[in-house]
Structures are given as structure tokens and as C-alpha cells.
Design a protein around this motif. Structure first.
Motif, PDB file in Angstrom:
ATOM      1  N   GLY A  98       0.841  -1.272   0.176  1.00 49.92           N
ATOM      2  CA  GLY A  98       0.026   0.054  -0.095  1.00 49.92           C
ATOM      3  C   GLY A  98       0.808   1.290   0.020  1.00 49.92           C
ATOM      4  N   TYR A 128      -3.886  -3.714   3.073  1.00 51.94           N
ATOM      5  CA  TYR A 128      -3.299  -2.713   4.291  1.00 51.94           C
ATOM      6  C   TYR A 128      -3.606  -3.486   5.803  1.00 51.94           C
ATOM      7  N   THR A 131      -3.857  -0.868   9.323  1.00 52.79           N
ATOM      8  CA  THR A 131      -5.123  -0.218   9.459  1.00 52.79           C
ATOM      9  C   THR A 131      -6.477  -1.013   9.403  1.00 52.79           C
ATOM     10  N   GLY A 132      -6.228  -2.120   9.464  1.00 48.82           N
ATOM     11  CA  GLY A 132      -7.319  -3.124   9.292  1.00 48.82           C
ATOM     12  C   GLY A 132      -7.875  -3.814   7.972  1.00 48.82           C
ATOM     13  N   GLN A 134      -7.971  -3.037   4.483  1.00 47.18           N
ATOM     14  CA  GLN A 134      -8.544  -2.415   3.487  1.00 47.18           C
ATOM     15  C   GLN A 134      -7.754  -2.773   1.912  1.00 47.18           C
ATOM     16  N   TYR A 135      -8.383  -3.033   1.044  1.00 49.43           N
ATOM     17  CA  TYR A 135      -7.796  -3.606  -0.252  1.00 49.43           C
ATOM     18  C   TYR A 135      -6.864  -2.486  -0.757  1.00 49.43           C
ATOM     19  N   SER A 136      -5.589  -3.282  -1.172  1.00 51.72           N
ATOM     20  CA  SER A 136      -4.567  -2.339  -1.777  1.00 51.72           C
ATOM     21  C   SER A 136      -4.427  -2.410  -3.343  1.00 51.72           C
ATOM     22  N   ALA A 146     -11.573  -5.501   4.076  1.00 51.31           N
ATOM     23  CA  ALA A 146     -12.591  -4.937   4.711  1.00 51.31           C
ATOM     24  C   ALA A 146     -13.495  -3.784   3.986  1.00 51.31           C
ATOM     25  N   THR A 147     -12.758  -3.309   3.058  1.00 49.88           N
ATOM     26  CA  THR A 147     -13.497  -2.608   2.084  1.00 49.88           C
ATOM     27  C   THR A 147     -13.913  -3.166   0.629  1.00 49.88           C
ATOM     28  N   PRO A 149     -16.027  -6.316   0.627  1.00 49.41           N
ATOM     29  CA  PRO A 149     -16.743  -7.538   1.171  1.00 49.41           C
ATOM     30  C   PRO A 149     -17.477  -8.224  -0.006  1.00 49.41           C
ATOM     31  N   TRP A 150     -17.436  -7.769  -1.114  1.00 57.72           N
ATOM     32  CA  TRP A 150     -18.175  -8.678  -2.189  1.00 57.72           C
ATOM     33  C   TRP A 150     -16.833  -8.978  -3.239  1.00 57.72           C
TER      34      TRP A 150
END
Lengths: 276, 405
Positions: A98, A128, A131-132, A134-136, A146-147, A149-150
Motif C-alpha cells: 500500500g 493494508y 489499518t485493518g 482495506q484493499y491495496s 474490509a473495503t 466485502p464482495w
């Protein structure tokens, strides 16, 4: 994993234990880097390790060398300044996917283009982590985050190909399943005069694996290893057979192209000769 | 509907109630759970919005600017370094007169790296043309998010609402969520006066020569001036509809306060009826700590009061002057520092009081505390109040409280 007494000198032991999750691949990669630095016989006082933000970028905090933990995505810009000021020092940048290819993508391609004598290790864990989850830019198409979900809707970067295209003169790829190979590839980058990239495929079972049915670190490392193929073997098979696989080894190397600090110095000398 | 929400979730649920149409964001601790919650609300179909995860905070604001210019209601959130990276586009959003709403989770600036709260990140954006609200509780975060859209869309200026890292962002409280239907009665659908209408193409962002630029800035100043009354009205009407209002400044204790009846709108007389020897001035979560400390001190007979400042821009100069009228001393607690000058809220307050007649102008005592997320405990608040009590003239430099030797 215990470290040898020699490597202990390269670590700020008082800052351990580290903050990475149990089973994280970053430890394997940092250790491969330390062995490569040690093999080069460099005085740690001559080495600068510079990072941006993210799990990977926490590594310099544990290293007993000149270290600089900078802003998100900008490690290469700090490193470029450092290298131009002190071209006699060895400069290593360590970044996550990221950090290096999203917020810092611009600096990555321009460092490749300039061919400045910096070695960058990019820990590519496809997410990422800090931060939990998220897609990079390297989250595989369809993988969950996390960002996403589908499933990831954007195609991903092939970091090694991107760097070759942008003009890096040493591009290698390894993975956390083989620390020995990683050490060899990093050593090759450290020896190389010019901009060297080592992409290290790594596991984030916590943030990537957990969402993609690969939450066990060993399972995820095996999954990564199974997708890799030696660069010589890769040359023998068709593009269709290569789909979904990652060639590992030295993917590109060009010696002899002028290094940026030297080119800059030559320009200064030429300008001074003209003016005086 | 009551829910247990963290401050970050409250910001997300506020944007959900307001029916933001485009959310563009980039992860940064301690903001990330705002956009994660929004991603989840979009995924569950509770918010019909486009969710974009971009490659930096600069791009996150650019995404909002593009979407808002196309006529959509937008939302984003960030913190500290992310807000600093956005700086160029904060000016752009305000000068472009785009009513974007953003949550900023107050976090100290690096280096050294910190993820904990202080206000230097948002206060450094004071002059970008954004309205800024500082929140005390998770309920206030949600309510301010909804109010922010109402205000922003009336004045065509962007609004930033600010919450403390971890103390609010990651702490859960019971929060009353009005829901989309009730919120829609308070907040009409977004109807931009200027936007990129493809049926009638316009050019945005062209070069503005010397003979026009100043007028653009002047119009912003006029809009900011008008915003003050609009903020008050938005708060009053919110109170009438949902039973909660906050004022732009809040005096505590206030004789109108009615602790026995929580369902009633919180009383909001700007003019203190109680007499104070010292009034603490706070913003953010320090306010709640100060309320508690003040109760303890008043039990011991000390005439200490509190002024909570909720709005930084536009600065509520008149309201502030009325609220402190007759108070001899203000002790401003700044969880920020403008090195070379002092606490930033203290400078704002001193400037606001300058034109008050001499006898109505309180002594302004400046205290710096809680930088980089260091706790401001009730004891520290008491220490500040007692120190202010003893003083009868201004200090040469702000007093740093709880500093290690």
C-alpha cells in the motif's frame, strides 16, 4: 526465531519483542535483509534504512543503524534526498504494497526511472494490514477485504513488471516460503549499482487470510509458495500456464546504465567547467 | 432508535442518516473504522451510496470534490497526516464552494509518530475556509454530522466535524440515531445551486484574473458571516425536532440546567446566571472531564465555571463575549500548541475579546495540556483552575501543565 549474535548487533534488542502478529512474514523478510547486510560486510553506521507507514515500515525501529521512519508513501523521496547528500552511504528502503504502490506509487516509478542507487524491498502481502484490511493495489481480483466485502473489483498491479517498465535496473521477486532465496535476491540488490527492487511476497493471515479462508499462517505461506515458479521454469511455459503464477528469482538486471548520483555529479562538473 | 456506538461509528451513522451519496476515503488510524462502518452500511443496503477507496487522502478529497461538483452529497473522514496531505484540496473544496462534510479524528502530528489525540492537525487547517465543529460526546458527533449537512448546503461551504482520537473515536456510548426518514424531515435533499450539469455545461476551476479573484474571497467571507446565524438556527431546529441541542458556546453550570429531566432539550442560555471567579475554556472531550472537576470544586465552595467552545470557524465572537461578561478570569486549556505564540484557542479568544470595554474584558490565562494524547485528568483540570484562581495578571508565556522535568 532466535537470531545469531552477529545479527543481534544489527538489532535494537531493547525494542523487542516486535509489534507484528505471530506468524507474520515481515520477520522472515527483515531477517533475510539483515543476513544480506551482514554478508556485504558493511559497517551498520554506513547503512541507512528508510521507511514510510504501515506494518512493514515499523521495521527500521528495530534496526541498529541509521533509520528514518517517514510519512506514508514518501520513503523514497526522503531516501533520494539522503542518497544525494551522502552518496557514499548504503541506502535501503523497506515498504509495504500500500505504502509503495498506492500513496507512494508516483515516487516508485520515478525512482525506477532515475536509476538512483537505492535498494527497495517491497513486502507485498496484498492488503493494508495495520489499518485493518482495506484493499491495496495488489489485492487479487475477487479477493475479499474490509473495503471489498464482495470481492476486489479493481485489477491488481504486478509490482515487478511495473518497476521493469518504469526503468529499474535490478528487479527480483522472492517469497516468505524461502528466506534463503530472499537473502540471495536482496544481496544481489545491495551489490547492484542503480535502483534495485526486491518484491517479497508475504503473508498477512490476520487481515488478508482471515477474510479469504487462509487464516492459518503456514497455510497462507504454502498458498503463496504454491503460486510461485522459478524464473527459469517460467520461461519455458506458455502465458496461459503462467496465469495466476508469480515468477521468482532475478527477473531483470541491467548493469552499466548510469546511476543518478553519478550522472548528477557529472552534470555539476560539466557546468562548473563551462562557467569557470 | 438507541444504539451502542463508538464515536467513529456515530460519525458513520450520521452520514448514513444524512444519506450521503458518495463516500471517498483512505484508511488511517484512528479514523479507519468510520469508513469501515460506512462500507458495511453500504454493503448491508442501509445506505445507498457509492463507496470509493482511493490511493491517498489527497485523492479522497479530490474524489469528494468531483462527486460534489457533479451534484452529489459526499462524505469523507481522515486524521492528522491524512488531513495535512489533503491541505491543498481543503482550500479547493472551500473556494469551489462545495458543501462537503468530513470527520477529522484529532491526532497529534509526527514526528515522533503518535496516533493519540491532540488538536494541532485540525487547527492547522483553520484558514482553509472550512467550518469547524469540536465534539464532546458520541451523540454530539452524530448530531453534528447531520447538522453539518444542513449548514454546509445553506452556505455552500464545507464543514469539518472533529472528534478526539480514542477518547471518542474508539469509546462506546449509547447514541440515539434518528434514522433516514426523520433526518430527511430536518435535512431536505441536496439541491446544489451550482454544479456540473451535463445538460447545461459549465467550466469549473478556470483561471481568475486580478480583477475578479478578490470578489470570490469576499463572497466566502460574507457566507462565513451568515453561517453563524445559520449554525445557531440549525442547532435550534435540531433541538426542536430531536430533543438535543448544543449551542455554539455552552456555559456550565448554567442556572437553566435541569438535571432532573433528561428528555428535555438541554437548556441553552448563553448568559451565565451563576457567578464565576474563574471560567475554564475547553473544547473536545476535555469538556466532560472539566464538568466533573467543576462539580467537585464547586462542592468545596470554589466559584469555577466552564465555557465549552464548539465552533472554531466562523468564530462566535459575540456569543463568547456575552458568555464571559462579568467573569474576571478565563483559564483556556489548549490541547494544541502554536509554537512561537501559544495555545491556539487562547489566541482566538483574546482576539475576540479585544474590542470589549476594558472592565468587561477578562484576564486570559493560557494552559497547554494533553499533547500527544497525554491524559487530562480531573486533577489536572483542578490544578489549572486553582492556579488561575491565584493569578491576578497575565503570564508571559503559556503554562505547560504536567510537563516532565
Amino acid at each position: 526465531m532466535p537470531v545469531s549474535l552477529k545479527l543481534e548487533n544489527l538489532l535494537r534488542m531493547e525494542h523487542l519483542p516486535h509489534m507484528w502478529c505471530p506468524g507474520c512474514g515481515i520477520g522472515i523478510i527483515v531477517k533475510a535483509m539483515l543476513r544480506a547486510i551482514d554478508a556485504m560486510g558493511w559497517d551498520p553506521r554506513d547503512v541507512a534504512v528508510i521507511s514510510g507507514i504501515g506494518c512493514t515500515s515499523r521495521a527500521p525501529g528495530y534496526l541498529n543503524m541509521n533509520t528514518l521512519h517517514t510519512t506514508h508513501g514518501r520513503a523514497l523521496t526522503f531516501a533520494t534526498g539522503f542518497k544525494l547528500a551522502r552518496p557514499d552511504k548504503q541506502v535501503i528502503v523497506i515498504s509495504g504494497d500500500g505504502d509503495a504502490t498506492a500513496i507512494g506509487g508516483n515516487h516508485l516509478i520515478h525512482s525506477c526511472r532515475r536509476n538512483i542507487d537505492i535498494t527497495e524491498i517491497i513486502v507485498n502481502n496484498n492488503i493494508y494490514g495495520m489499518t485493518g484490511g482495506q484493499y491495496s493495489p495488489t489485492t487479487p481480483l475477487g479477493a475479499k477485504a474490509a473495503t471489498a466485502p464482495w470481492g476486489m473489483v479493481e485489477p491488481s498491479f504486478d509490482i515487478a513488471k511495473l518497476c521493469i517498465g518504469a526503468g529499474a535496473t535490478y528487479v527480483a521477486r522472492g517469497h516468505v516460503g524461502s528466506g534463503v532465496q530472499l537473502e540471495r535476491l536482496i544481496r544481489g540488490g545491495l551489490k547492484h549499482k542503480g535502483f534495485a527492487i526486491i518484491e517479497a511476497l508475504s503473508n498477512c493471515h490476520t487481515q488478508f487470510g482471515r477474510r479469504n479462508k487462509l487464516s492459518d499462517p503456514i497455510e497462507l505461506i504454502n498458498h503463496i509458495a504454491a503460486k510461485t515458479i522459478n524464473v527459469k521454469e517460467a520461461a519455458k511455459i506458455s502465458p496461459e500456464e503462467m496465469r495466476g503464477k508469480f515468477a521468482v528469482g532475478i527477473l531483470f538486471q541491467e548493469e552499466g546504465r548510469e546511476e543518478y548520483c553519478e550522472a548528477y555529479n557529472r552534470l555539476i562538473q560539466r557546468a562548473q567547467a563551462t562557467l569557470h | 432508535m438507541h444504539k451502542i456506538l463508538t464515536g467513529n461509528q456515530a460519525a458513520a451513522w450520521g452520514a448514513m442518516c444524512a444519506q450521503a451519496q458518495v463516500v471517498s476515503a483512505y484508511p488511517i488510524t484512528p479514523q479507519t473504522t468510520i469508513i469501515e462502518e460506512l462500507a458495511d452500511l453500504v454493503d448491508k443496503g442501509m445506505l445507498k451510496a457509492e463507496f470509493i477507496k482511493v490511493e491517498s487522502e489527497h485523492s479522497a478529497m479530490a474524489g469528494c470534490i468531483g462527486a460534489q461538483a457533479a451534484g452529489a452529497r459526499t462524505f469523507t473522514a481522515t486524521s492528522a497526516q491524512g488531513l495535512a496531505l489533503m491541505h491543498e484540496l481543503l482550500h479547493w473544496a472551500a473556494l469551489g464552494r462545495l458543501p462537503i462534510v468530513m470527520a477529522d479524528v484529532n491526532r497529534a502530528m509526527a514526528p515522533g509518530w503518535s496516533i493519540w489525540t491532540d488538536q494541532n492537525d485540525s487547527l492547522a487547517q483553520r484558514d482553509t475556509g472550512w467550518l469547524q465543529f469540536y465534539c464532546e460526546s458520541n451523540q454530539e458527533v452524530l448530531d453534528t454530522t447531520i447538522q453539518a449537512y444542513r449548514i454546509a448546503e445553506q452556505v455552500d461551504l464545507p464543514v469539518m466535524l472533529i472528534l478526539d482520537a480514542f477518547l471518542l473515536s474508539h469509546t462506546s456510548e449509547a447514541v440515539d440515531v434518528p434514522g433516514q426518514e426523520a433526518t430527511a424531515r430536518y435535512l431536505p435533499p441536496y439541491k446544489p445551486s451550482i454544479y456540473l450539469n451535463t445538460k447545461e455545461p459549465h467550466a469549473f476551476g478556470g483561471i481568475v484574473p486580478q480583477d475578479i479573484y478578490m470578489e470570490f474571497r469576499y463572497k466566502m467571507q460574507v457566507a462565513m458571516d451568515e453561517a453563524l446565524e445559520i449554525c445557531q438556527k440549525a442547532d435550534e431546529e435540531y433541538g426542536a425536532m430531536f430533543g438535543r441541542k448544543y449551542g455554539l458556546v455552552d456555559v456550565y453550570p448554567n442556572d437553566d440546567d435541569d438535571d432532573d429531566d433528561d428528555d428535555k432539550p438541554k437548556a441553552q442560555s448563553q448568559k451565565p446566571k451563576a457567578e464565576f471567579d474563574v471560567m475554564l475554556v475547553t473544547s473536545g472531550t476535555v469538556t466532560s472531564t472539566a464538568r466533573y472537576a467543576i462539580d467537585r470544586m464547586r462542592e468545596q465552595g470554589l466559584k469555577v465555571g466552564l465555557l465549552k467552545t464548539r465552533l472554531l470557524r466562523p468564530f462566535p465572537t459575540q456569543l463568547l463575549c456575552e458568555a464571559v461578561d462579568g467573569v474576571p478570569k478565563l483559564a483556556v486549556i489548549d490541547r494544541n500548541i502554536c509554537v512561537g505564540m501559544g495555545g491556539i484557542w487562547a489566541q482566538e479568544i483574546k482576539a475576540a475579546l479585544y474590542h470589549q470595554p476594558y472592565k468587561q474584558r477578562p484576564l486570559v490565562l493560557e494552559y497547554i495540556a494533553g499533547l500527544g494524547g497525554r491524559d487530562i485528568t480531573p486533577e489536572i483540570v483542578e490544578q489549572i483552575a486553582l492556579d488561575a484562581h491565584k493569578r491576578d495578571k497575565a503570564m508571559d508565556t503559556p503554562k505547560w501543565v504536567g510537563l516532565k522535568e
